[in-house]
Design a protein around this motif. Structure first.
Motif, PDB file in Angstrom:
ATOM      1  N   MET A  76       0.792  -1.211  -0.008  1.00  0.00           N
ATOM      2  CA  MET A  76       0.086  -0.039   0.135  1.00  0.00           C
ATOM      3  C   MET A  76       0.727   1.225   0.074  1.00  0.00           C
ATOM      4  SD  MET A  76      -2.861   1.666  -0.163  1.00  0.00           S
ATOM      5  CE  MET A  76      -3.952   0.094  -0.155  1.00  0.00           C
ATOM      6  N   PHE A  77       1.933   1.201   0.838  1.00  0.00           N
ATOM      7  CA  PHE A  77       2.848   2.416   0.608  1.00  0.00           C
ATOM      8  C   PHE A  77       3.502   2.539  -0.748  1.00  0.00           C
ATOM      9  CE2 PHE A  77       5.554   4.820   4.062  1.00  0.00           C
ATOM     10  CZ  PHE A  77       6.000   5.651   3.081  1.00  0.00           C
ATOM     11  N   ARG A  78       3.937   1.444  -1.360  1.00  0.00           N
ATOM     12  CA  ARG A  78       4.182   1.477  -2.857  1.00  0.00           C
ATOM     13  C   ARG A  78       3.248   2.105  -3.580  1.00  0.00           C
ATOM     14  NH1 ARG A  78       6.531  -3.536  -1.892  1.00  0.00           N
ATOM     15  NH2 ARG A  78       5.206  -4.593  -3.374  1.00  0.00           N
ATOM     16  N   LYS A  79       2.294   1.834  -3.542  1.00  0.00           N
ATOM     17  CA  LYS A  79       0.962   2.234  -4.297  1.00  0.00           C
ATOM     18  C   LYS A  79       0.764   3.862  -4.271  1.00  0.00           C
ATOM     19  CE  LYS A  79      -4.007   1.276  -5.371  1.00  0.00           C
ATOM     20  NZ  LYS A  79      -5.224   0.839  -5.197  1.00  0.00           N
ATOM     21  N   LEU A  80       1.016   4.182  -2.971  1.00  0.00           N
ATOM     22  CA  LEU A  80       0.825   5.488  -3.015  1.00  0.00           C
ATOM     23  C   LEU A  80       1.869   6.398  -3.393  1.00  0.00           C
ATOM     24  CD1 LEU A  80      -0.376   5.704   0.926  1.00  0.00           C
ATOM     25  CD2 LEU A  80      -1.826   6.003  -0.885  1.00  0.00           C
ATOM     26  N   THR A  81       3.172   5.833  -3.396  1.00  0.00           N
ATOM     27  CA  THR A  81       4.063   6.679  -3.987  1.00  0.00           C
ATOM     28  C   THR A  81       4.571   6.269  -5.436  1.00  0.00           C
ATOM     29  OG1 THR A  81       5.644   4.923  -2.835  1.00  0.00           O
ATOM     30  CG2 THR A  81       5.099   6.746  -1.592  1.00  0.00           C
ATOM     31  N   GLN A  82       3.651   5.586  -5.997  1.00  0.00           N
ATOM     32  CA  GLN A  82       4.147   5.133  -7.318  1.00  0.00           C
ATOM     33  C   GLN A  82       4.385   6.148  -8.299  1.00  0.00           C
ATOM     34  OE1 GLN A  82       1.063   2.828  -9.358  1.00  0.00           O
ATOM     35  NE2 GLN A  82      -0.511   3.772  -8.321  1.00  0.00           N
ATOM     36  N   PHE A  83       3.905   7.121  -8.192  1.00  0.00           N
ATOM     37  CA  PHE A  83       4.166   8.516  -9.249  1.00  0.00           C
ATOM     38  C   PHE A  83       4.909   9.612  -8.300  1.00  0.00           C
ATOM     39  CE2 PHE A  83      -0.076   6.796 -10.605  1.00  0.00           C
ATOM     40  CZ  PHE A  83       0.391   6.117 -11.925  1.00  0.00           C
ATOM     41  N   ARG A  84       5.383   9.121  -7.048  1.00  0.00           N
ATOM     42  CA  ARG A  84       6.306  10.367  -6.393  1.00  0.00           C
ATOM     43  C   ARG A  84       7.807   9.967  -6.635  1.00  0.00           C
ATOM     44  NH1 ARG A  84       3.278  12.386  -2.012  1.00  0.00           N
ATOM     45  NH2 ARG A  84       5.367  13.275  -1.065  1.00  0.00           N
ATOM     46  N   SER A  85       8.573  10.844  -6.901  1.00  0.00           N
ATOM     47  CA  SER A  85      10.022  10.900  -6.964  1.00  0.00           C
ATOM     48  C   SER A  85      10.658  11.005  -5.625  1.00  0.00           C
ATOM     49  CB  SER A  85      10.350  12.069  -7.884  1.00  0.00           C
ATOM     50  OG  SER A  85      10.105  13.317  -7.390  1.00  0.00           O
ATOM     51  N   ASP A  86       9.854  11.189  -4.528  1.00  0.00           N
ATOM     52  CA  ASP A  86      10.474  11.514  -3.296  1.00  0.00           C
ATOM     53  C   ASP A  86      11.212  10.111  -2.632  1.00  0.00           C
ATOM     54  OD1 ASP A  86       8.189  12.913  -3.689  1.00  0.00           O
ATOM     55  OD2 ASP A  86       8.380  14.011  -1.818  1.00  0.00           O
ATOM     56  N   SER A  87      12.150  10.273  -1.844  1.00  0.00           N
ATOM     57  CA  SER A  87      12.658   9.012  -1.303  1.00  0.00           C
ATOM     58  C   SER A  87      12.402   8.783   0.245  1.00  0.00           C
ATOM     59  CB  SER A  87      14.292   9.194  -1.175  1.00  0.00           C
ATOM     60  OG  SER A  87      14.791   8.002  -0.461  1.00  0.00           O
ATOM     61  N   PHE A  88      11.581   7.812   0.572  1.00  0.00           N
ATOM     62  CA  PHE A  88      10.994   7.471   1.839  1.00  0.00           C
ATOM     63  C   PHE A  88      11.988   6.435   2.730  1.00  0.00           C
ATOM     64  CE2 PHE A  88       7.797   9.027  -0.791  1.00  0.00           C
ATOM     65  CZ  PHE A  88       7.055   9.963   0.080  1.00  0.00           C
ATOM     66  N   GLU A  89      13.198   6.391   2.362  1.00  0.00           N
ATOM     67  CA  GLU A  89      14.140   5.325   2.998  1.00  0.00           C
ATOM     68  C   GLU A  89      14.511   5.543   4.267  1.00  0.00           C
ATOM     69  OE1 GLU A  89      17.641   5.261   0.588  1.00  0.00           O
ATOM     70  OE2 GLU A  89      16.795   4.183  -1.046  1.00  0.00           O
TER      71      GLU A  89
END
Length: 468
Positions: A418-431
């Motif tokens: 779900m996290f990946r789905k929310l960020t699929q069009f984001r270039s931000d890094s959430f590492e």
């Protein structure tokens, strides 16, 4: 000793105040006479017994009455109301909640008219919810009109009940935008412009939108006359009662015709929880709430209320809040008329309801009304991070401010589907969103009582207690 309620100042016949935690209303002699008449004929008691009107009684104890008269010079009549656990506003309601408040107002007006009274106001701000049950709170609105063939508050009812329901049904206009932008609602001209040249001729709009607009346009082109609607007396109630019953049917059709289609109305299926994971998560939450026994729980991002209902079953009063209107609509439809101790609210916690009205104090902000011993933040943190652009320390601050005892938080790592789905069009890094970072941040003002890995996933549940 007494503190006036900021929202109670528009009625010249009285105002509400708080004294030693009890709710009172100072009332003018004319209103006192009307209320005593309603009490004598059994009308007021009947409405309270039906739970249509908040419990109310005249202050008759001599010593208390003497105190109140000294504290409120010039006022000699007082009514005490039952205190309500929580105040909510129409811009935090769902469509069916507004519709049920409208039906209550119409039913009350029908009952009053048949007994020789009337409501001089018809606003949803005169209605509150006790859990999922609407209740009328403004006895100052009780009037004895000079004529009964028309309802003087009809225009206000249309602006503040009917028009937002029409917009929600036919244009998907949200109630928050409607009420926050104009506390007095919108007029027929606004409605016909929104509905368009063809839409204004829709059958559902003809009597309550298009005809009033046409009459207004016509009256503005004619010389003004001094005769007022109340200049003649009429006791024929049938035209008004017919119209009230028509409006009641219409309100129910509009709410019934609304089809919830929110994105998050079935979160469990959307995020692919296994049955084992869901059962384990539910049992963890149950064990914490059973141990802590919080009086109030705030369920943030409640979706359709699975965990709100669990908390209520365990004896807590629950504020079930979600920014998805349709999720709250489904929750309310399921719980209405059940006596549930759950207050559904449409709320974006990153942009909660502000203080509005006169001096921004007439309607309190959510953060001043919210009460929670425990906050549930289940499957929420990643939404606050990605959609709300909040950092972990901001989320920790938010949950600390909202809770008086502790929180139950579900940590969702960036690797979660779900996290990946929310960020699929984001270039931000959430590492940087890691378990260690979460523990370090939330350990500043919370103690980690227990951690629990959710089976068949990389998620982790935390029981956190505020530090003394």
């Amino acid at each position: 000793m007494s503190r006036r309620v900021e929202a109670s100042f528009r009625d010249p016949e009285g105002y509400v105040f708080i004294r030693e935690g009890r709710v009172y209303r100072a009332i003018a002699p004319e209103l006192a006479a009307r209320l005593r008449r309603a009490e004598e004929i059994g009308l007021l008691g009947r409405l309270v017994a039906r739970e249509w009107v908040v419990g109310s009684r005249f202050v008759r104890e001599p010593q208390l009455l003497s105190f109140l008269e000294r504290e409120h010079p010039g006022w000699h009549h007082f009514v005490e109301h039952d205190s309500l656990p929580l105040i909510t506003y129409p811009y935090e309601w769902s469509v069916s909640m507004l519709a049920d408040a409208a039906v209550l107002t119409l039913d009350l007006q029908i009952e009053l008219a048949q007994a020789g009274f009337s409501l001089k106001d018809a606003t949803p701000f005169n209605v509150q919810f006790v859990g999922t049950r609407p209740i009328f709170i403004d006895l100052g609105s009780l009037d004895v009109p000079s004529r009964f063939d028309v309802w003087y508050a009809l225009g206000q009812f249309q602006r503040l009940f009917l028009y937002p329901l029409l917009l929600a049904r036919y244009t998907h206009w949200d109630l928050r935008s409607y009420f926050l932008s104009n506390l007095n609602g919108r007029d027929p001209l606004f409605m016909v412009r929104v509905m368009g040249r063809l839409g204004r001729w829709r059958p559902a709009l003809l009597l309550d939108v298009t005809l009033p607009w046409l009459l207004t346009e016509y009256s503005q082109s004619k010389p003004h006359t001094s005769q007022s609607p109340g200049s003649r007396i009429s006791i024929n109630r049938e035209p008004m009662l017919w119209n009230l019953r028509r409006l009641r049917r219409k309100v129910l059709r509009l709410a019934g015709g609304y089809r919830p289609q929110g994105v998050w109305t079935d979160y469990t299926r959307t995020c692919s929880y296994t049955d084992r994971a869901e059962d384990a998560k539910r049992e963890f939450v149950r064990s914490v709430l059973t141990h802590e026994k919080p009086k109030w729980v705030l369920d943030l991002g409640c979706n359709t209320g699975t965990y709100s209902e669990l908390a209520a079953e365990l004896g807590s009063c629950v504020i079930a809040a979600d920014q998805d209107h349709d999720a709250i609509e489904m929750l309310y439809r399921r719980l209405r008329n059940t006596g549930s101790a759950i207050w559904p609210m449409v709320l974006d916690i990153t942009n909660p309801s502000p203080g509005i009205g006169l001096n921004n104090k007439e309607r309190q902000p959510f953060l001043e009304r919210a009460r929670a011993d425990y906050v549930l933040a289940l499957a929420l943190i990643h939404h606050l991070i990605v959609t709300g652009n909040l950092s972990l320390d901001r989320i920790e601050q938010l949950l600390f401010d909202l809770s008086s005892q502790g929180v139950i938080v579900e940590f969702v790592p960036p690797a979660d589907p779900m996290f990946r789905k929310l960020t699929q069009f984001r270039s931000d890094s959430f590492e940087h969103i890691t378990l260690s970072a979460f523990r370090r941040t939330f350990s500043q003002r919370f103690s980690i009582v227990r951690e629990f890995p959710v089976p068949d996933s990389e998620r982790m549940l935390f029981w956190l207690r505020r530090k003394e």
